[in-house]
Scaffold this motif. Structure first.
Motif, PDB file in Angstrom:
ATOM      1  N   TRP A 188     -10.287  -2.810   0.883  1.00 24.51           N
ATOM      2  CA  TRP A 188      -9.596  -1.991   1.878  1.00 24.51           C
ATOM      3  C   TRP A 188     -10.246  -2.200   3.241  1.00 24.51           C
ATOM      4  N   GLU A 216       0.831  -1.198   0.000  1.00 21.83           N
ATOM      5  CA  GLU A 216       0.000   0.000   0.000  1.00 21.83           C
ATOM      6  C   GLU A 216       0.869   1.253   0.000  1.00 21.83           C
ATOM      7  N   CYS A 253      -2.759   0.416  -3.955  1.00 19.76           N
ATOM      8  CA  CYS A 253      -2.304  -0.911  -3.545  1.00 19.76           C
ATOM      9  C   CYS A 253      -1.857  -1.656  -4.795  1.00 19.76           C
ATOM     10  N   CYS A 287      -4.716  -3.149   2.613  1.00 16.12           N
ATOM     11  CA  CYS A 287      -5.235  -3.702   1.360  1.00 16.12           C
ATOM     12  C   CYS A 287      -5.318  -5.217   1.508  1.00 16.12           C
ATOM     13  N   LEU A 328      -8.182   3.674  -3.432  1.00 15.97           N
ATOM     14  CA  LEU A 328      -9.246   4.176  -2.576  1.00 15.97           C
ATOM     15  C   LEU A 328      -9.141   5.693  -2.543  1.00 15.97           C
ATOM     16  N   ILE A 362     -13.841   3.242  -4.321  1.00 17.90           N
ATOM     17  CA  ILE A 362     -12.856   2.206  -4.612  1.00 17.90           C
ATOM     18  C   ILE A 362     -12.857   1.930  -6.112  1.00 17.90           C
ATOM     19  N   TYR A 394      -4.709   1.740   7.245  1.00 21.77           N
ATOM     20  CA  TYR A 394      -5.509   1.170   6.163  1.00 21.77           C
ATOM     21  C   TYR A 394      -4.742   0.018   5.511  1.00 21.77           C
ATOM     22  N   ARG A 396      -9.564  -1.111   7.600  1.00 20.33           N
ATOM     23  CA  ARG A 396      -8.859  -0.157   8.449  1.00 20.33           C
ATOM     24  C   ARG A 396      -8.980  -0.571   9.899  1.00 20.33           C
TER      25      ARG A 396
END
Length: 115
Positions: free
Chosen positions: A36, A6, A22, A95, A80, A69, A93, A38
């Motif tokens: 994605w 990422e 990513c 991926c 994103l 996205i 965050y 988080r």
């Protein structure tokens, strides 16, 4: 060996925007869903958005209308776009990609929303 990397995180003021990228390498097979996630301070990891190989998307309620996205299958990449960022979006965050029955994670990129 599949690698997921990422990039694009950073510090942004409330109301600002960031674009996460990513890149996936090392896969001999087609990538299925890409997404994605988080993890905020003291919180569990949660899904933010994902996109299927056919282009269908799904978003967490908390980011609908603000995040978008997208994917470039030719480049094995997913993005994103995050707009109207809020302090609550502060998190690492990650991926995630699905290749057959396997799922692969990146190392994460920090996004901090603060004035």
């Amino acid at each position: 060996q599949v690698q997921v990397v990422e990039s694009g995180g950073g510090l942004v003021q409330p109301g600002g925007s960031l674009r996460l990228s990513c890149a996936v390498s090392g896969s001999s097979f087609s990538i299925d869903a890409m997404g994605w996630y988080r993890q905020g301070p003291g919180k569990e990891r949660e899904v933010v958005a994902f996109i299927t190989s056919g282009g269908s998307t799904n978003y967490a309620d908390s980011v609908k209308g603000r995040f978008t996205i997208s994917r470039d299958s030719a480049k094995n990449a997913v993005y994103l776009q995050m707009n109207s960022l809020k302090p609550m979006d502060t998190a690492v965050y990650y991926c995630n990609v699905s290749v057959g029955s396997h799922r692969y994670w990146g190392q994460g990129t920090q996004v901090t929303v603060s004035s």
